[in-house]
Design a protein around this motif. Structure first.
Motif, short mmCIF file in Angstrom:
data_model
loop_
_atom_site.label_atom_id
_atom_site.label_comp_id
_atom_site.label_asym_id
_atom_site.label_seq_id
_atom_site.Cartn_x
_atom_site.Cartn_y
_atom_site.Cartn_z
N ASP A 1 -2.40 -5.66 -6.22
CA ASP A 1 -2.72 -7.02 -6.67
C ASP A 1 -1.44 -7.79 -7.00
O ASP A 1 -1.30 -8.97 -6.65
CB ASP A 1 -3.63 -6.95 -7.90
CG ASP A 1 -3.97 -8.31 -8.44
OD1 ASP A 1 -4.71 -9.05 -7.75
OD2 ASP A 1 -3.49 -8.65 -9.54
N CYS B 1 -4.78 -0.33 -7.61
CA CYS B 1 -5.13 -1.74 -7.35
C CYS B 1 -4.20 -2.71 -8.07
O CYS B 1 -3.92 -3.80 -7.56
CB CYS B 1 -6.57 -2.00 -7.76
SG CYS B 1 -7.78 -1.10 -6.76
N TYR C 1 0.81 -1.22 0.00
CA TYR C 1 0.00 0.00 0.00
C TYR C 1 0.84 1.28 0.00
O TYR C 1 0.38 2.33 -0.43
CB TYR C 1 -0.92 0.02 1.23
CG TYR C 1 -2.20 -0.75 1.04
CD1 TYR C 1 -3.31 -0.16 0.45
CD2 TYR C 1 -2.31 -2.08 1.45
CE1 TYR C 1 -4.49 -0.87 0.26
CE2 TYR C 1 -3.47 -2.80 1.27
CZ TYR C 1 -4.57 -2.18 0.67
OH TYR C 1 -5.73 -2.88 0.48
N LYS D 1 -6.46 1.47 3.58
CA LYS D 1 -7.46 0.82 2.74
C LYS D 1 -8.66 1.71 2.44
O LYS D 1 -9.43 1.41 1.51
CB LYS D 1 -7.94 -0.47 3.41
CG LYS D 1 -6.89 -1.58 3.43
CD LYS D 1 -7.43 -2.84 4.11
CE LYS D 1 -6.39 -3.96 4.10
NZ LYS D 1 -6.89 -5.19 4.75
#
Length: 612
Positions: A244, A240, A178, A234
């Protein structure tokens, strides 16, 4: 003088070339490791949970995953193919299909239409049931692939000593996934700083800790703090694709690492069950040396030769290459016999173990029983095949797996362990021409009661008195039986405890039938390992007298869940399976049934540190 100066200048040039060459080699030796390290970094070799924050493309992530998989495949151990182990997978039901041995197969199951339920408690119950079913399926898949190792692993599973460390690594990996996206967001400097600070803190802790015991006392607070920061991250829109890729990296790496360790553990397990323990090897070598050093073999009682061929006595045959295993079989039988003077044991072994066996049974007595040791490689027979006598073969064990699809929601894998005669057993009528009946005992059995009633059995016109295993039928093995004609409903039978009518055997000439069937089956089957199973079942088709179940209990070499009362009632305990009682991996709670018939005070056992 001019020539001198020319030679002097040429010498200086040579030295300059050598110096330059040496300097070049030094620089090159420094650059090569640097390039190698940079290459490793570029290919993504980082410890789990400490992957770098650099952005990588999707193709790069794929290359890394395939590269890791390739490395693990190269370094993972290759499981040995067990000589006496065969996995046969097929479905039971209207249609029976035999698949290639050793191939893990998950057949499609038609699901039942779910009924509509609104009860929350019922939903929770269904979830628990689903989890249990998944656990059973995973265990079955493991057994199909690795056999008895899976049962051994479940029984010896230890508590993780680095559970919290792994959890911290996972949190660190998520935080790193993140961080790049949060760092790009405007006006989120505080969150970025907090995330970076927590990442650095966990990195420092993990660099100093390899187990949970090494972690500082406040680790729970630090973990909670990291979870809170990740929860905040989050809530923001992030890239993404990057996250991922990062999470897929850890998933792929974890799966490959798990598979590697599973294969490695299974390899070590197979090594343990197939390797002779050091103490037994020492005992065998010491016995051979003592046999030729001492004169005890000159004192052999030749008066026993008449008992060896007396048909009025009770004759037991044991095929073995293991001194202690054969000794336990004979000792346990003699101890429980009402009249041990009527017992005659014939131990058939190979040339390598003959002298060790000979001396052991000369040194040890078993009440009034007589023991004859025969070297199968030196016997002279009227009917024999020289290829057969080159090496001795012990009873062959098979692991047969069934996947049932008769009831789709309850579809499961069932495994049976079947042991049958080897080709050496088919020499029995010619080894003991004067005998009418013998009882054949495998060397992995223990006798708990008197067996004299076996000599009074009226087997009619049957040849082989054995325990039948009707969960395995010939119809289910038809792809391994070639073009032979057989009764589809015939049940498999077990070696371990077998009453053999030698007179009837000779009348039917079953040895000739066996070799004829062996040739036929070899033409119609893909696996040479199935020869012994197929030919033995076909040879004794309709010639097996079913013994009562109380005579023998099998499974003590692979089943951890056998009832104690059933063990006490059985006349013979059969340790079929890979976890033999003389091995370190043997099932501990069954070992004392075998060990109590072992003379642990024998001097050679003490010196060789034999302690099963």
């Amino acid at each position: 003088m001019k020539g001198y100066h020319n030679n002097h200048n040429q010498g200086k040039r040579r030295w300059r070339c050598l110096v330059i060459g040496v300097l070049f080699l030094v620089v090159l030796s420094m650059l090569v490791p640097l390039v190698f390290l940079l290459g490793l970094y570029h290919n993504g070799f980082h410890s789990t949970g400490h992957l770098s924050d650099r952005h990588t493309s999707s193709a790069s992530a794929t290359d890394q995953s395939s590269h890791i998989k390739e490395l693990i495949d190269n370094f993972a151990p290759t499981l040995p193919k067990v000589h006496q182990d065969l996995v046969i997978n097929f479905t039971s039901g209207a249609e029976n299909k035999t698949l290639s041995s050793g191939t893990p197969v998950v057949l499609p199951v038609v699901p039942q239409p779910p009924s509509i339920r609104n009860d929350a408690a019922t939903v929770d119950t269904d979830e628990i049931t689903k989890q249990k079913r998944n656990a059973v399926e995973e265990s079955e898949k493991c057994e199909l692939r690795f056999g008895g190792y899976c049962h051994w692993r479940d029984e010896h599973r230890e508590n993780m000593k680095d559970f919290m460390v792994k959890k911290l690594k996972d949190q660190l990996f998520v935080a790193r996934a993140y961080y790049p996206s949060i760092a790009k967001l405007p006006s989120q400097e505080n969150l970025t700083h907090e995330l970076k600070q927590n990442i650095q803190e966990l990195e420092r802790i993990l660099s100093e800790s390899s187990t949970d015991a090494d972690l500082p006392p406040q680790i729970q607070k630090k973990l909670q703090k990291m979870e809170n920061v990740i929860s905040k991250a989050k809530t923001f829109p992030v890239d993404c694709n990057n996250i991922d890729k990062k999470l897929r990296q850890i998933l792929d790496l974890t799966e490959e690492e798990t598979n590697f360790h599973m294969k490695q553990s299974a390899f070590l397990y197979q090594l343990a069950v197939q390797t002779m323990p050091k103490g037994l090897h020492c005992l065998s070598m010491r016995l051979i040396v003592e046999y030729f050093k001492s004169s005890v073999h000159d004192k052999e009682d030749f008066s026993l030769s008449e008992r060896y061929s007396d048909p009025t006595l009770q004759h037991y045959v044991v095929f073995s290459t293991n001194v202690l295993a054969a000794s336990v079989v004979i000792n346990s039988t003699a101890v429980h016999a009402r009249e041990s003077g009527n017992l005659v044991f014939h131990v058939l072994t190979d040339g390598l173990n003959y002298y060790a066996m000979k001396l052991w049974f000369l040194r040890n007595t078993y009440k009034e029983a007589a023991v004859q040791v025969l070297n199968i490689e030196n016997v002279t027979l009227k009917y024999y095949d020289k290829e057969v006598l080159k090496s001795m073969s012990l009873p062959v064990e098979y692991r047969v797996s069934f996947q049932t699809v008769n009831n789709p929601p309850a579809s499961h894998l069932r495994t049976e362990y079947v042991s049958v005669f080897s080709h050496t057993h088919y020499l029995l009528p010619y080894l003991f021409e004067n005998l009418k009946r013998v009882v054949v005992l495998d060397d992995d059995v223990v006798v708990q009661k008197d067996l004299s009633d076996l000599w009074n059995l009226n087997m009619g016109r049957k040849v082989n008195g054995a325990l039948q295993l009707c969960s395995v039928q010939l119809a289910q093995l038809r792809s391994y039986l070639g073009k032979s004609i057989f009764d589809k409903t015939s049940c498999a039978w077990m070696s371990g405890l077998n009453v053999i009518d030698l007179v009837r055997w000779r009348e039917l000439d079953l040895t000739k039938t066996y070799w004829k069937l062996r040739q036929e089956v070899s033409k119609g089957t893909e696996s040479s390992k199935s020869f012994a199973l197929s030919t033995s079942l076909l040879t004794f088709q309709d010639l097996v007298y079913p013994l009562d179940g109380v005579w023998a209990l099998s499974g003590l070499g692979h089943d951890y869940g056998i009832d104690v009362q059933a063990i006490k009632k059985a006349s013979v305990l059969h340790f079929n399976g890979q976890m033999k009682p003389w091995l370190e991996v043997g099932i501990p709670k069954y070992k004392h049934y075998w060990k109590r018939f072992l003379n642990c005070h024998d001097q050679l056992l003490v010196e060789c540190n034999v302690n099963p």
